[in-house]
Design an enzyme around this catalytic site. Structure first.
Site, PDB file in Angstrom:
ATOM      1  CD  GLN A   1       2.387   9.192   5.062  1.00 36.23           C
ATOM      2  OE1 GLN A   1       1.562   8.922   5.924  1.00 36.23           O
ATOM      3  NE2 GLN A   1       3.645   9.499   5.373  1.00 36.23           N
TER       4      GLN A   1
ATOM      5  CD  GLU B   1      -6.479  14.152   5.765  1.00 32.93           C
ATOM      6  OE1 GLU B   1      -6.353  13.355   6.715  1.00 32.93           O
ATOM      7  OE2 GLU B   1      -6.771  13.768   4.608  1.00 32.93           O
TER       8      GLU B   1
ATOM      9  CD1 TRP C   1       1.042   8.490   9.601  1.00 30.06           C
ATOM     10  CD2 TRP C   1      -0.445   9.880  10.526  1.00 30.06           C
ATOM     11  NE1 TRP C   1       0.056   7.724  10.168  1.00 30.06           N
ATOM     12  CE2 TRP C   1      -0.877   8.546  10.752  1.00 30.06           C
ATOM     13  CE3 TRP C   1      -1.245  10.924  11.011  1.00 30.06           C
ATOM     14  CZ2 TRP C   1      -2.053   8.245  11.438  1.00 30.06           C
ATOM     15  CZ3 TRP C   1      -2.417  10.614  11.704  1.00 30.06           C
ATOM     16  CH2 TRP C   1      -2.800   9.286  11.905  1.00 30.06           C
TER      17      TRP C   1
ATOM     18  CD1 TRP D   1      -1.007   2.408   2.162  1.00 32.07           C
ATOM     19  CD2 TRP D   1      -2.854   1.742   1.102  1.00 32.07           C
ATOM     20  NE1 TRP D   1      -1.901   3.456   2.189  1.00 32.07           N
ATOM     21  CE2 TRP D   1      -3.046   3.064   1.555  1.00 32.07           C
ATOM     22  CE3 TRP D   1      -3.886   1.106   0.391  1.00 32.07           C
ATOM     23  CZ2 TRP D   1      -4.227   3.769   1.339  1.00 32.07           C
ATOM     24  CZ3 TRP D   1      -5.064   1.817   0.187  1.00 32.07           C
ATOM     25  CH2 TRP D   1      -5.224   3.130   0.656  1.00 32.07           C
TER      26      TRP D   1
ATOM     27  NE  ARG E   1      -4.599  14.212   9.204  1.00 27.44           N
ATOM     28  CZ  ARG E   1      -5.778  14.269   9.816  1.00 27.44           C
ATOM     29  NH1 ARG E   1      -5.849  14.542  11.110  1.00 27.44           N
ATOM     30  NH2 ARG E   1      -6.904  14.074   9.135  1.00 27.44           N
ATOM     31  CG  ASP E   2      -0.837  16.171   6.803  1.00 28.90           C
ATOM     32  OD1 ASP E   2      -0.254  15.220   7.365  1.00 28.90           O
ATOM     33  OD2 ASP E   2      -2.014  16.104   6.411  1.00 28.90           O
TER      34      ASP E   2
ATOM     35  CG  ASN F   1      -1.317   6.963   2.377  1.00 26.55           C
ATOM     36  OD1 ASN F   1      -0.736   5.992   2.838  1.00 26.55           O
ATOM     37  ND2 ASN F   1      -1.600   8.000   3.121  1.00 26.55           N
ATOM     38  CG  ASP F   2      -0.878  11.385   2.124  1.00 22.58           C
ATOM     39  OD1 ASP F   2      -1.761  10.605   1.752  1.00 22.58           O
ATOM     40  OD2 ASP F   2      -0.963  12.056   3.154  1.00 22.58           O
TER      41      ASP F   2
HETATM   42  N1  DQQ Z   1      -2.433  10.781   5.170  1.00 21.75           N
HETATM   43  C1  DQQ Z   1      -1.423  10.883   6.194  1.00 21.75           C
HETATM   44  C2  DQQ Z   1      -1.786  12.072   6.998  1.00 21.75           C
HETATM   45  C3  DQQ Z   1      -2.565  12.893   6.040  1.00 21.75           C
HETATM   46  C4  DQQ Z   1      -3.344  11.865   5.302  1.00 21.75           C
HETATM   47  C5  DQQ Z   1      -1.373   9.613   6.988  1.00 21.75           C
HETATM   48  C6  DQQ Z   1      -3.872  12.360   3.976  1.00 21.75           C
HETATM   49  O1  DQQ Z   1      -0.635  12.727   7.499  1.00 21.75           O
HETATM   50  O2  DQQ Z   1      -3.349  13.838   6.688  1.00 21.75           O
HETATM   51  O3  DQQ Z   1      -1.041   8.517   6.164  1.00 21.75           O
HETATM   52  O4  DQQ Z   1      -4.127  11.310   3.093  1.00 21.75           O
END
Ligand code: DQQ
Length: 548
Positions: free
Chosen positions: A46, A208, A89, A19, A153-154, A21-22
């Site tokens: 991610q 986010e 994250w 998997w 976050r972020d 993601n970001d």
């Molecule tokens: N994915 C991360 C976060 C963010 C989110 C965690 C957005 O830091 O806010 O995997 O997809």
């Protein structure tokens, strides 16, 4: 597994398995002086290395010389500290004037509190930046009073204030109001929280992956994140946790008041324009000082079932990096365009000039297998029909007006992508022109996934939005097709749609390309140049143990 392997993309960034993601850390180009004359783009993301579903997230890492071919490196950071034990994250890199790099990222701590942490390369003379050190007094920021522990976050890339401090923004919310908190720092260790918010918008929920950057009003180039003058506009982008889309707004940054004011509050942060009207989330830009451009990365998830992801052993791709510019013709929109390096994958090309596509017809384009393509198309619509069409008040929307089978006087027309011979599977990528009762034309750009697959457990939404078409402009399209992804750009990238589709028949050599025109009145002339696309080389870095 092999049954599903055709869904794997061939020139989009993907890990070998599991998997993703970001995009993180906003890859920068680092070069290390004449002795180590090696420029690498770094990409962090991610990643759950243990399964093809979301889980405990760590930072994957890859490097490239051209943003297209990638070498996978060892994980950059794992969840091994109290302040990030529930996940490493999203975060961002800042390149300091002395050439050093600092990374700020969110950790989900032992209590799932979201805190901000500092990390940096263990060895700045390693062009691959393989080893990362986490600052020993992390976290450097915890949720401030009034902010819930899971709403913080972020952190963004930092930019310089005129006083020489670094400024960052971090997404959050208060009740249902999305907000961007602002902090100043001199050393990335101690922070001063500034009063107020960079922007706050009611009803938008958690923000986010906030991104904040300047775009030039005068030049066709990108700007470093700290640039601020009368010649720039600022762009703010938020990813709305509630609706899983990325929204941007163009406006003015007021450094002294620490605020960002949209040019048009109807297009405010989180309620106006989107980067992409399909599957696209958590996007981030970085300034590429090698080519003076700003480049956008976005996470493109799967839209099949989780069970299918587990079966195929992977989930998600990243978009082809997109160059971003202010659209000076509209002033309201950005232009997004695949980075020029993608052109290096073009193989043999096919040209079609002024093909007539009569109202109610389909024209096959004989180009062989149509699973890896770069398509440039221009459409001219019959002028007489445009004039003759009667205006009306009907409101059209891509998602709810019946898709590509709904016939109007002036559309839909465009391409049938990833279609089989009998058109039992097809994804129309198309324009629809509506004439209002005032006689004005409105153009919509849509992707219709409703007949994209005979499989039943996949998303079949119809995506799209209005696209501004200015006087004298032809309708133009660019479409990148890569097995299970279609990235489509209208009017030079003013409106963009990414679809994930999972045909069962229109695969490999059986995938075809067609022109279609489902208008009742207007004929259309189409001119196209189509390239077969090579696969990119995306593999583990060779001989990493042998780094002498
Ligand atoms: N994915 C991360 C976060 C963010 C989110 C965690 C957005 O830091 O806010 O995997 O997809």
């Amino acid at each position: 597994n092999s049954m599903l392997s055709w869904q794997r993309t061939s020139f989009h960034f993907q890990p070998e398995m599991n998997w993703m993601n970001d995009p993180n850390g906003k890859s920068h180009l680092f070069s290390f002086g004449p002795l180590f004359y090696k420029g690498w783009y770094h990409f962090f993301y991610q990643y759950n290395p243990l399964a093809a579903v979301y889980g405990k997230i760590v930072w994957g890492h890859a490097v490239s010389k051209d943003l297209i071919h990638w070498l996978h490196l060892p994980l950059a950071m794992v969840a091994d500290q109290t302040y990030d034990t529930n996940g490493v994250w999203t975060g961002s890199a800042t390149l300091l004037p002395d050439g050093k790099i600092v990374m700020l990222y969110t950790g989900s701590d032992t209590e799932s509190v979201q805190v901000q942490n500092l990390a940096y390369p263990a060895n700045h003379s390693d062009p691959l930046l393989i080893n990362w050190v986490k600052y020993d007094a992390n976290p450097v920021l915890v949720p401030p009073p009034g902010i819930l522990s899971k709403d913080f976050r972020d952190p963004t890339t930092a930019w310089l204030t005129s006083e020489g401090k670094w400024r960052i923004t971090i997404g959050s919310k208060i009740n249902k109001t999305g907000i961007a908190l602002v902090y100043d720092t001199k050393d990335f260790i101690n922070y001063e929280k500034l009063d107020g918010y960079l922007r706050a918008v009611d009803g938008t929920g958690m923000w986010e992956c906030v991104d904040f950057f300047p775009v030039s009003k005068t030049e066709e180039k990108g700007l470093d994140t700290s640039v601020n003058s009368l010649d720039v506009k600022h762009v703010m982008k938020v990813s709305l946790d509630d609706d899983r889309h990325d929204y941007y707004t163009i406006g003015t940054y007021h450094e002294k008041n620490v605020t960002f004011i949209p040019d048009d509050t109807e297009l405010d942060v989180g309620i106006g324009l989107r980067y992409d009207y399909g599957v696209y989330y958590a996007a981030k830009t970085f300034y590429d000082q090698n080519k003076n451009r700003r480049v956008l990365w976005g996470w493109i998830g799967e839209s099949d079932s989780e069970a299918a992801d587990v079966q195929k052993g992977w989930a998600s791709v990243q978009s082809i990096p997109r160059m971003i510019l202010l659209d000076k013709k509209t002033d309201t929109h950005l232009l997004q365009w695949p980075v020029e390096e993608i052109d290096s994958l073009r193989l043999n090309s096919y040209e079609f000039n002024h093909v007539t596509v009569q109202a109610g017809s389909v024209v096959p384009l004989d180009i062989g297998a149509a699973t890896q393509l770069d398509i440039m198309a221009e459409f001219e619509i019959d002028k007489e029909a445009l004039e003759k069409a009667t205006g009306s008040n009907v409101t059209f929307s891509c998602s709810s007006s019946g898709g590509a089978v709904h016939r109007g006087a002036l559309g839909p027309f465009g391409l049938l992508v990833l279609a089989d011979d009998r058109l039992s599977e097809q994804t129309p990528v198309y324009f629809y022109i509506a004439k209002g009762s005032d006689g004005n034309l409105k153009t919509f750009f849509c992707n219709d996934q409703s007949r994209s697959s005979e499989a039943s457990d996949v998303n079949k939404e119809i995506y799209g939005s209005m696209v501004p078409v200015l006087k004298g402009e032809n309708l133009s399209l660019r479409v990148l097709v890569d097995h299970s992804i279609i990235e489509s750009f209208a009017q030079g990238g003013r409106t963009v749609i990414t679809s994930r589709v999972y045909p069962t028949k229109a695969i490999y050599g059986a995938a075809k390309l067609f022109l279609f025109n489902n208008a009742t009145e207007a004929g259309v002339g189409a001119s196209l140049r189509i390239w077969q696309m090579n696969s990119a080389f995306i593999r583990p870095y060779p001989n990493l143990d042998d780094k002498s």
